[in-house]
Design an enzyme around this catalytic site. Sequence first.
Site, PDB file in Angstrom:
ATOM      1  CG  HIS A  71      -0.170   0.060   2.520  1.00 37.06           C
ATOM      2  ND1 HIS A  71       0.365   1.227   3.037  1.00 37.06           N
ATOM      3  CD2 HIS A  71       0.138  -0.912   3.408  1.00 37.06           C
ATOM      4  CE1 HIS A  71       0.975   0.966   4.176  1.00 37.06           C
ATOM      5  NE2 HIS A  71       0.864  -0.332   4.427  1.00 37.06           N
ATOM      6  CD  GLU A 184       1.811  -5.537   7.948  1.00 38.45           C
ATOM      7  OE1 GLU A 184       2.035  -6.753   7.814  1.00 38.45           O
ATOM      8  OE2 GLU A 184       2.583  -4.654   7.546  1.00 38.45           O
TER       9      GLU A 184
END
Length: 320
Positions: A71, A184
Amino acid sequence: MIASQRILQCPQILLSRRGVCCAAGMADAQSRQQADLQADKPPPRNLSNGGRASLTVIPLRHNKIVHLVRHGQGFHNVAGEADALEYASEKYFDAHLTELGWKQAADLKAHIKTSPIRPEVVIVSPMMRAMQTAVGAFGGGIWHEDDPALPLMTEVCAEADVSAAHPAASVTSVPFVACELCREHLGVHPCDRRRSLGVYREAFPGIDFSNIKEVDDVLWKPDERETDEQIAERGVQFLEWLSLRPETEIAVVSHSGFLRCMLGKFADVGSDSVRNDLKRYFANCELRTVVVGAANGEGNLDPTWFHPSNGSAGQANGSV
């Protein structure tokens, strides 16, 4: 550039139900070498030492081209890089992209347009920063109220140190699918805790959340952080899930910790170049491409396959 040409230019990962390895060298190479030494046989030469024993051949239809993206810059990145204790702050719960993060996604989109990258599906971590990056890099143009389809993402309003403004984005012909396997590091840090699916469905009408069964985040624990080994195992499960999908070319938008641990699982064999490629840390909005080979299953259709006619019905494309 056809798929087979691109495959030869990317680090390759081989999945097997018996274990995992990098396609530049089988995972059991060391054990075979030890057995040969004990039997007074000369050990096989390793590819990294100039030999040929570590090559792996897999039919094209059993490979997938996977474009891995971290990201763009999030508000938690800015705060955490200045003071690591900020990662524990509720202020950065499920952090948004910064203005720079949105620019990074736009720059990646421009790069993709001039490259041979043509994903058939975008798989994205169900976290705000990852989904915003996926929209910015792989989504359509600005959505307008008279557009016939729902937006891929609704408008993002600016809020100091929380979110950067961005217009609503339109869908494309490529589906976007959320998957919790590529989230994550789970636990402790609020920036890694996801929101309710109801919030996401409202903010991202064009993303498919049907693979996520729990409305609220039941995976994140406030006092228990996932280990690197646990993330790596989740990464293998994710790649196995990808290997069963029908698409041949896939984009994945995820996170640095997850990508590092997942690829690191395959980085203990092969040449120095392969190991370095798999172990390198992902920068914000960096894209790298790997080939995932599954030494099991039925595989997909091979777009390069040809079988000469012998006057009878031909075999199925790529399978005999």
